[in-house]
Design a protein around this motif. Structure first.
Motif, PDB file in Angstrom:
ATOM      1  N   GLU A 108     -17.843  35.051   9.718  1.00 25.70           N
ATOM      2  CA  GLU A 108     -17.585  33.676  10.438  1.00 25.70           C
ATOM      3  C   GLU A 108     -18.348  33.745  11.944  1.00 25.70           C
ATOM      4  O   GLU A 108     -18.689  34.863  12.534  1.00 25.70           O
ATOM      5  CB  GLU A 108     -16.059  33.960  10.966  1.00 25.70           C
ATOM      6  CG  GLU A 108     -15.519  32.573  11.717  1.00 25.70           C
ATOM      7  CD  GLU A 108     -14.022  32.756  12.036  1.00 25.70           C
ATOM      8  OE1 GLU A 108     -13.287  31.876  12.072  1.00 25.70           O
ATOM      9  OE2 GLU A 108     -13.589  33.939  12.329  1.00 25.70           O
ATOM     10  N   THR A 109     -18.895  32.797  11.920  1.00 22.27           N
ATOM     11  CA  THR A 109     -19.746  32.276  13.256  1.00 22.27           C
ATOM     12  C   THR A 109     -18.830  31.971  14.505  1.00 22.27           C
ATOM     13  O   THR A 109     -17.625  31.674  14.302  1.00 22.27           O
ATOM     14  CB  THR A 109     -20.887  31.472  13.117  1.00 22.27           C
ATOM     15  OG1 THR A 109     -20.249  30.295  12.722  1.00 22.27           O
ATOM     16  CG2 THR A 109     -21.794  31.732  11.866  1.00 22.27           C
ATOM     17  N   HIS A 110     -19.459  31.948  15.865  1.00 21.46           N
ATOM     18  CA  HIS A 110     -18.786  31.547  16.822  1.00 21.46           C
ATOM     19  C   HIS A 110     -18.292  30.430  16.637  1.00 21.46           C
ATOM     20  O   HIS A 110     -17.006  29.951  17.170  1.00 21.46           O
ATOM     21  CB  HIS A 110     -19.492  31.799  18.226  1.00 21.46           C
ATOM     22  CG  HIS A 110     -18.953  31.309  19.187  1.00 21.46           C
ATOM     23  ND1 HIS A 110     -18.034  32.107  19.911  1.00 21.46           N
ATOM     24  CD2 HIS A 110     -19.154  30.365  20.140  1.00 21.46           C
ATOM     25  CE1 HIS A 110     -17.505  31.546  21.045  1.00 21.46           C
ATOM     26  NE2 HIS A 110     -18.130  30.439  21.226  1.00 21.46           N
ATOM     27  N   LYS A 111     -19.060  29.306  16.324  1.00 27.61           N
ATOM     28  CA  LYS A 111     -18.649  27.874  16.152  1.00 27.61           C
ATOM     29  C   LYS A 111     -17.476  27.587  15.050  1.00 27.61           C
ATOM     30  O   LYS A 111     -16.626  27.095  15.368  1.00 27.61           O
ATOM     31  CB  LYS A 111     -19.943  27.247  15.548  1.00 27.61           C
ATOM     32  CG  LYS A 111     -19.782  25.550  15.402  1.00 27.61           C
ATOM     33  CD  LYS A 111     -20.833  24.993  15.253  1.00 27.61           C
ATOM     34  CE  LYS A 111     -20.604  23.414  15.185  1.00 27.61           C
ATOM     35  NZ  LYS A 111     -21.686  22.541  14.819  1.00 27.61           N
ATOM     36  N   GLN A 112     -17.341  28.551  14.018  1.00 28.03           N
ATOM     37  CA  GLN A 112     -16.403  28.625  13.045  1.00 28.03           C
ATOM     38  C   GLN A 112     -15.191  28.977  13.486  1.00 28.03           C
ATOM     39  O   GLN A 112     -14.179  28.630  13.327  1.00 28.03           O
ATOM     40  CB  GLN A 112     -16.736  29.369  11.856  1.00 28.03           C
ATOM     41  CG  GLN A 112     -18.005  28.587  11.012  1.00 28.03           C
ATOM     42  CD  GLN A 112     -18.519  29.421  10.013  1.00 28.03           C
ATOM     43  OE1 GLN A 112     -18.074  30.722   9.813  1.00 28.03           O
ATOM     44  NE2 GLN A 112     -19.362  28.573   8.995  1.00 28.03           N
ATOM     45  N   LYS A 113     -15.192  30.148  14.390  1.00 28.75           N
ATOM     46  CA  LYS A 113     -14.151  30.625  14.978  1.00 28.75           C
ATOM     47  C   LYS A 113     -13.536  29.626  16.090  1.00 28.75           C
ATOM     48  O   LYS A 113     -12.308  29.651  16.227  1.00 28.75           O
ATOM     49  CB  LYS A 113     -14.499  31.888  15.662  1.00 28.75           C
ATOM     50  CG  LYS A 113     -13.225  32.746  16.406  1.00 28.75           C
ATOM     51  CD  LYS A 113     -14.020  33.938  17.133  1.00 28.75           C
ATOM     52  CE  LYS A 113     -14.919  34.942  16.325  1.00 28.75           C
ATOM     53  NZ  LYS A 113     -15.366  36.007  16.835  1.00 28.75           N
ATOM     54  N   LEU A 114     -14.473  28.931  16.765  1.00 26.38           N
ATOM     55  CA  LEU A 114     -14.003  27.969  17.699  1.00 26.38           C
ATOM     56  C   LEU A 114     -13.095  26.833  16.982  1.00 26.38           C
ATOM     57  O   LEU A 114     -11.978  26.458  17.456  1.00 26.38           O
ATOM     58  CB  LEU A 114     -14.998  27.401  18.666  1.00 26.38           C
ATOM     59  CG  LEU A 114     -14.644  26.298  19.612  1.00 26.38           C
ATOM     60  CD1 LEU A 114     -13.747  26.987  20.476  1.00 26.38           C
ATOM     61  CD2 LEU A 114     -16.070  25.962  20.165  1.00 26.38           C
ATOM     62  N   LYS A 115     -13.806  26.527  15.882  1.00 24.47           N
ATOM     63  CA  LYS A 115     -13.032  25.293  15.219  1.00 24.47           C
ATOM     64  C   LYS A 115     -11.679  25.759  14.689  1.00 24.47           C
ATOM     65  O   LYS A 115     -10.602  25.171  14.736  1.00 24.47           O
ATOM     66  CB  LYS A 115     -14.087  24.941  14.060  1.00 24.47           C
ATOM     67  CG  LYS A 115     -13.697  23.718  13.313  1.00 24.47           C
ATOM     68  CD  LYS A 115     -14.691  23.211  12.481  1.00 24.47           C
ATOM     69  CE  LYS A 115     -14.113  21.820  11.818  1.00 24.47           C
ATOM     70  NZ  LYS A 115     -15.411  21.360  10.817  1.00 24.47           N
ATOM     71  N   ARG A 116     -11.673  27.114  14.310  1.00 21.19           N
ATOM     72  CA  ARG A 116     -10.469  27.679  13.677  1.00 21.19           C
ATOM     73  C   ARG A 116      -9.425  27.735  14.649  1.00 21.19           C
ATOM     74  O   ARG A 116      -8.046  27.478  14.571  1.00 21.19           O
ATOM     75  CB  ARG A 116     -10.571  29.071  13.044  1.00 21.19           C
ATOM     76  CG  ARG A 116      -9.462  29.652  12.516  1.00 21.19           C
ATOM     77  CD  ARG A 116      -9.952  30.752  11.717  1.00 21.19           C
ATOM     78  NE  ARG A 116     -10.533  31.771  12.332  1.00 21.19           N
ATOM     79  CZ  ARG A 116     -10.150  32.940  12.979  1.00 21.19           C
ATOM     80  NH1 ARG A 116      -8.665  33.064  13.052  1.00 21.19           N
ATOM     81  NH2 ARG A 116     -10.769  33.922  13.679  1.00 21.19           N
ATOM     82  N   TYR A 117      -9.880  28.110  16.016  1.00 27.16           N
ATOM     83  CA  TYR A 117      -8.974  28.020  16.933  1.00 27.16           C
ATOM     84  C   TYR A 117      -8.391  26.695  17.339  1.00 27.16           C
ATOM     85  O   TYR A 117      -7.055  26.324  17.395  1.00 27.16           O
ATOM     86  CB  TYR A 117      -9.431  28.654  18.140  1.00 27.16           C
ATOM     87  CG  TYR A 117      -8.773  28.460  19.484  1.00 27.16           C
ATOM     88  CD1 TYR A 117      -7.525  29.463  20.004  1.00 27.16           C
ATOM     89  CD2 TYR A 117      -9.063  27.743  20.806  1.00 27.16           C
ATOM     90  CE1 TYR A 117      -6.834  29.098  20.768  1.00 27.16           C
ATOM     91  CE2 TYR A 117      -8.457  27.492  21.791  1.00 27.16           C
ATOM     92  CZ  TYR A 117      -7.292  28.216  21.757  1.00 27.16           C
ATOM     93  OH  TYR A 117      -6.512  28.217  22.906  1.00 27.16           O
ATOM     94  N   LYS A 118      -9.153  25.485  17.446  1.00 28.72           N
ATOM     95  CA  LYS A 118      -8.498  24.521  17.828  1.00 28.72           C
ATOM     96  C   LYS A 118      -7.769  23.797  16.774  1.00 28.72           C
ATOM     97  O   LYS A 118      -6.907  23.062  16.973  1.00 28.72           O
ATOM     98  CB  LYS A 118      -9.889  23.530  18.066  1.00 28.72           C
ATOM     99  CG  LYS A 118     -10.602  23.964  19.321  1.00 28.72           C
ATOM    100  CD  LYS A 118     -11.915  22.843  19.626  1.00 28.72           C
ATOM    101  CE  LYS A 118     -12.367  23.252  20.946  1.00 28.72           C
ATOM    102  NZ  LYS A 118     -13.608  22.041  21.154  1.00 28.72           N
ATOM    103  N   ARG A 119      -8.311  24.260  15.386  1.00 25.21           N
ATOM    104  CA  ARG A 119      -7.439  23.683  14.330  1.00 25.21           C
ATOM    105  C   ARG A 119      -6.060  24.268  14.492  1.00 25.21           C
ATOM    106  O   ARG A 119      -4.881  23.714  14.376  1.00 25.21           O
ATOM    107  CB  ARG A 119      -7.854  23.887  13.027  1.00 25.21           C
ATOM    108  CG  ARG A 119      -7.183  23.369  11.848  1.00 25.21           C
ATOM    109  CD  ARG A 119      -7.781  23.887  10.519  1.00 25.21           C
ATOM    110  NE  ARG A 119      -9.086  23.361  10.506  1.00 25.21           N
ATOM    111  CZ  ARG A 119     -10.097  24.429  10.341  1.00 25.21           C
ATOM    112  NH1 ARG A 119      -9.960  25.462  10.224  1.00 25.21           N
ATOM    113  NH2 ARG A 119     -11.376  23.969  10.008  1.00 25.21           N
ATOM    114  N   ARG A 120      -6.034  25.725  14.912  1.00 21.78           N
ATOM    115  CA  ARG A 120      -4.566  26.271  15.034  1.00 21.78           C
ATOM    116  C   ARG A 120      -3.738  25.555  16.056  1.00 21.78           C
ATOM    117  O   ARG A 120      -2.508  25.341  15.919  1.00 21.78           O
ATOM    118  CB  ARG A 120      -4.931  27.821  15.151  1.00 21.78           C
ATOM    119  CG  ARG A 120      -3.542  28.481  15.409  1.00 21.78           C
ATOM    120  CD  ARG A 120      -2.692  28.568  14.295  1.00 21.78           C
ATOM    121  NE  ARG A 120      -1.657  29.236  14.429  1.00 21.78           N
ATOM    122  CZ  ARG A 120      -0.263  28.992  14.763  1.00 21.78           C
ATOM    123  NH1 ARG A 120      -0.297  27.865  15.229  1.00 21.78           N
ATOM    124  NH2 ARG A 120       0.663  29.813  14.820  1.00 21.78           N
TER     125      ARG A 120
END
Length: 808
Positions: free
Chosen positions: A148-160
């Motif tokens: 997982e990249t930082h951008k994907q991690k950020l997107k997962r957090y915002k989705r959560r």
């Protein structure tokens, strides 16, 4: 000039030319070198000029080729872009179909900028890595996923946390939904439906949360059962009911996600949920019945309309699920349509549409230019048949006008019910009332069936979808004409059905005049008789019970006032058919319940006498009730004449003991032929609606009355059986006024029917065989003659035959 001067000039000229010749004879080497260099330079200049010309041509050719290559690259790019768009559209359509199956909301439209909702994509606000890890751990989310990249991690957090507007959040419940579920303490709904948008959205979340909780508990309870209970028949039925309920609720979730649930549906749903949350389950079931049946447009029709009840405490003894199938319209509403497959010729359906109001959202989409043909198609449409005033009034929800024989053009003009689109099948090869290609010959109907059967399996396409919906099928009923091409078509169908369902009860109702109309030319009457004989040969052999119905009853009392109209004839047949099969539709807890196999076993005990004769009587139920009372003695004398208000006497002193309407096939016996002294009855079943018993204290009741006729042999009671129900025959607004028994139009009638197998059938079969033998060709004559003779012998009593002791 003198001669001397001329001569001197000529001599000088000759000397000059001689000196010039002497000079050209000798050339210097330098001159030759100069000439050679000049020629070389000229040749070099010409070669250079030719080279430059070739380079110019090559440059132009390369530029042209480069331009063509650029055009080819642009074309490939454009094709690749179109292919990509087409692939994305296909993937998007597949995603829409998947979300539709799962009950998820539709995807928002995609704009040119690339966003799904038509707004520009906002730039993501970055969060430092360490802070992002802390926030993910606080939400009990993994700090890092594999790859997982930082951008994907950020997107997962915002989705959560619900800030990512680019992806829909769906629950993992029995029905995935984008509605945010509320805790159990907030699921309690109020009876008052809010009008504002925010209140309705919260109400939708409450309903989705409650239904999700109930479905989870239901599914969990079924999963905790033991293996034996799960694998039992009742266990499988309980699981199937849960699955069906879950699938039926998906359209409701979809409408709540879109926020377009109509108030006419939302208010009853809220009422049901509110009653269920207060543990008032009877009221909740009552509200469901009002929602699913009471609000549907003409959910039922014909006589079954009066049997539907909407309150649990008013359960009808008639199980309407036997003849009607529950379904779901494209808009998610419940429907009830007949379990029927109707074949008819082109133009015979009248104003009836294949896609009616219940399924009109499935209308065909107009073809585009890229569908099939490169050019724009030319659509040819016939002039639609104008709707009758009766159907127009039903569509508008008004009181329908009174029908007449002049206003009824097609059977669809007085139809009360909606049919499923798969129920109506038009045979476009033939048109109704076509004089060039009439649908009258038996072989034409058989050839049409074989042609259609070769193209497609009719049983799998037309019948199997309805059969697979039945939990426990009693049998099949076929209503067909027998004296025209429909007899051949039905014969082919019945042979195919018997191959598919070998032991299933199949009742065939054969309708026809069988040559009884003297207004028809003699050749056509003979053709009808031959068609009836060939139909009888196949239908009687393949049917469990074959019941001929005549268009012109032999016995017509004075209270029966009918015209030679298909509307009147169909109404008379409807009374007989609907009453005779009433026990098969009663609930098992009802006293008069009996399946088709039970009725069939009474009249066709040996299985070799499938042809039955049906008769009936009609009376005023109020007069019958007075007759049954022991305190009213004078009424019993009047009851024998109640069915004939014109003063005609029917029956004997014991009351209405004989049937006064005979809808059996035409009597083919000639006037001079000897008649039997008596008809032996092999089996008889009687179905009565209303109180037709002679006396409440009578041991056998009306069953003994079957053997009181002067030409009928009195025999043991085991050969007869009586089914009785207090349900009277209802006359809808579409029913013609053909019974004049002293009751106002639209009132209910008392009906008494009887189905008999007796020796009277043998003479009919032999007469049909005699006529067909004189008409058919040699190759078909012997086979048909032998089959009919063998069938007639089954109806002979003892050693009696058609030639030995007729009339003894």
């Amino acid at each position: 000039m003198d001669f001397k001067s001329l001569l001197s000039a000529q001599i000088n000229k000759a000397k000059a030319s001689a000196s010039a010749d002497s000079e050209k004879k000798y050339v210097k080497r330098s001159e030759l070198e100069a000439q050679r260099q000049a020629a070389y330079l000229a040749e070099k200049e010409a070669a250079e000029k030719a080279r430059l010309e070739r380079l110019e041509k090559k440059r132009k050719a390369e530029e042209e080729e480069a331009e063509r290559e650029a055009q080819r690259r642009e074309k490939r790019r454009r094709l690749a872009e179109e292919s990509r768009k087409r692939r994305e559209e296909e993937e998007l359509e597949e995603e829409r179909q998947r979300r539709k199956r799962l009950g998820l909301p539709d995807l928002p439209p995609k704009s040119a900028e690339g966003s799904q909702d038509g707004t520009p994509v906002p730039e993501e606000e970055d969060i430092p890595e360490a802070e992002l890890v802390q926030k993910l751990r606080a939400l009990q989310e993994p700090a890092q996923l594999f790859g997982e990249t930082h951008k994907q991690k950020l997107k997962r957090y915002k989705r959560r946390i619900g800030q990512d507007n680019l992806a829909a959040i769906t629950t993992d419940g029995p029905i995935p939904t984008t509605l945010q579920l509320v805790p159990e303490k907030d699921m309690k709904v109020s009876l008052k439906v809010p009008k504002d948008k925010e209140g309705r959205e919260f109400l939708f979340r409450q309903l989705a949360s409650y239904f999700t909780m109930v479905l989870k508990e239901w599914e969990g309870t079924l999963a905790r059962r033991s293996g034996d209970i799960k694998n039992s028949y009742q266990g499988k039925q309980a699981y199937a009911a849960m699955v069906q309920a879950r699938e039926n609720m998906r359209p409701l979730f979809k409408k709540m996600e879109k926020g377009d649930l109509e108030s006419s549906i939302l208010e009853p749903v809220v009422e049901i949920v509110h009653a269920a949350q207060e543990r008032r389950y009877v009221d909740a079931n009552d509200g469901y019945l009002r929602l699913s049946i009471g609000k549907a447009a003409w959910p039922i029709g014909v006589t079954m309309e009066s049997y539907f009840t909407y309150h649990p405490e008013e359960e009808s003894p008639v199980n309407h699920d036997i003849l009607f199938r529950p379904g779901i319209a494209p808009d998610g509403s419940d429907t009830f349509t007949p379990r029927a497959v109707i074949y008819d010729l082109k133009g015979a359906f009248g104003t009836m549409r294949k896609l009616n109001a219940l399924y009109e959202t499935e209308a065909d989409v107009a073809p585009t230019e890229s569908d099939v043909w490169p050019s724009k198609p030319i659509v040819q449409r016939t002039e639609p048949i104008p709707a009758s005033s009766y159907q127009s009034a039903l569509d508008a929800g008004l009181s329908p006008p009174r029908l007449s024989t002049s206003s009824v053009r097609y059977w669809s003009d007085y139809s009360h019910i909606y049919y499923h689109p798969k129920s109506l099948i038009q045979l476009s090869e033939f048109q109704v009332n076509d004089s060039l290609m009439p649908f009258e010959n038996w072989d034409v109907g058989m050839d049409l069936f074989e042609k259609l059967e070769r193209e497609v399996d009719l049983v799998d396409r037309d019948l199997r979808p309805f059969v697979e919906e039945c939990d426990g099928i009693q049998g099949l009923q076929i209503i067909t004409g027998v004296d025209d091409a429909w007899g051949g078509f039905a014969s082919g169908w019945l042979e195919r059905l018997r191959d598919e369902y070998g032991k299933l009860s199949i009742w065939t109702w054969g309708v026809g005049d069988q040559g009884g109309n003297t207004a028809i030319p003699r050749e056509k009457r003979l053709q009808q008789t031959v068609n009836a004989a060939r139909s009888l040969n196949v239908l009687a052999e393949q049917s469990s019970l074959f019941i001929p119905l005549s268009n012109r009853p032999k016995k017509m009392p004075s209270y029966l006032q009918m015209e030679a109209s298909p509307w009147h004839i169909g109404a008379l047949h409807c009374v007989a058919l609907e009453t005779l099969t009433m026990p098969s539709r009663l609930r098992t807890s009802h006293q008069g319940h009996g399946t088709l196999a039970d009725l069939e076993q009474i009249v066709n005990l040996t299985g070799k006498r499938p042809i039955g004769k049906i008769e009936m009587s009609i009376a005023d139920p109020d007069v019958l009730t007075n007759k049954a009372s022991p305190d009213v003695m004078e009424v019993e004398k009047v009851t024998s004449r109640v069915a004939t208000p014109r003063g005609e006497e029917v029956g004997n002193e014991n009351g209405l003991d004989e049937f006064d309407i005979d809808v059996f096939t035409k009597d083919y016996r000639t006037a001079g032929a000897p008649k039997r002294r008596r008809d032996h009855i092999f089996g008889r079943v009687g179905i009565s609606r209303g109180d037709w018993s002679k006396s409440p204290n009578d041991e056998y009741g009306a069953r003994d009355r079957f053997n009181d006729g002067p030409l009928v042999e009195r025999h043991v009671h085991d050969l007869t059986h009586r089914y009785n129900t207090p349900l009277l025959f209802p006359q809808l607004t579409s029913f013609p006024s053909i019974f004049d028994v002293g009751k106002p139009r639209g009132s209910k009638l008392a009906v008494n029917t009887g189905l008999t197998t007796s020796t009277a059938v043998a003479d009919q079969i032999r007469t049909l065989e005699h006529i067909a033998r004189r008409t058919l060709h040699l190759e078909d004559r012997e086979t048909l003659s032998n089959s009919l003779q063998s069938l007639a012998e089954e109806y002979d009593e003892g050693w009696e035959s058609s030639d030995s002791d007729m009339g003894e």
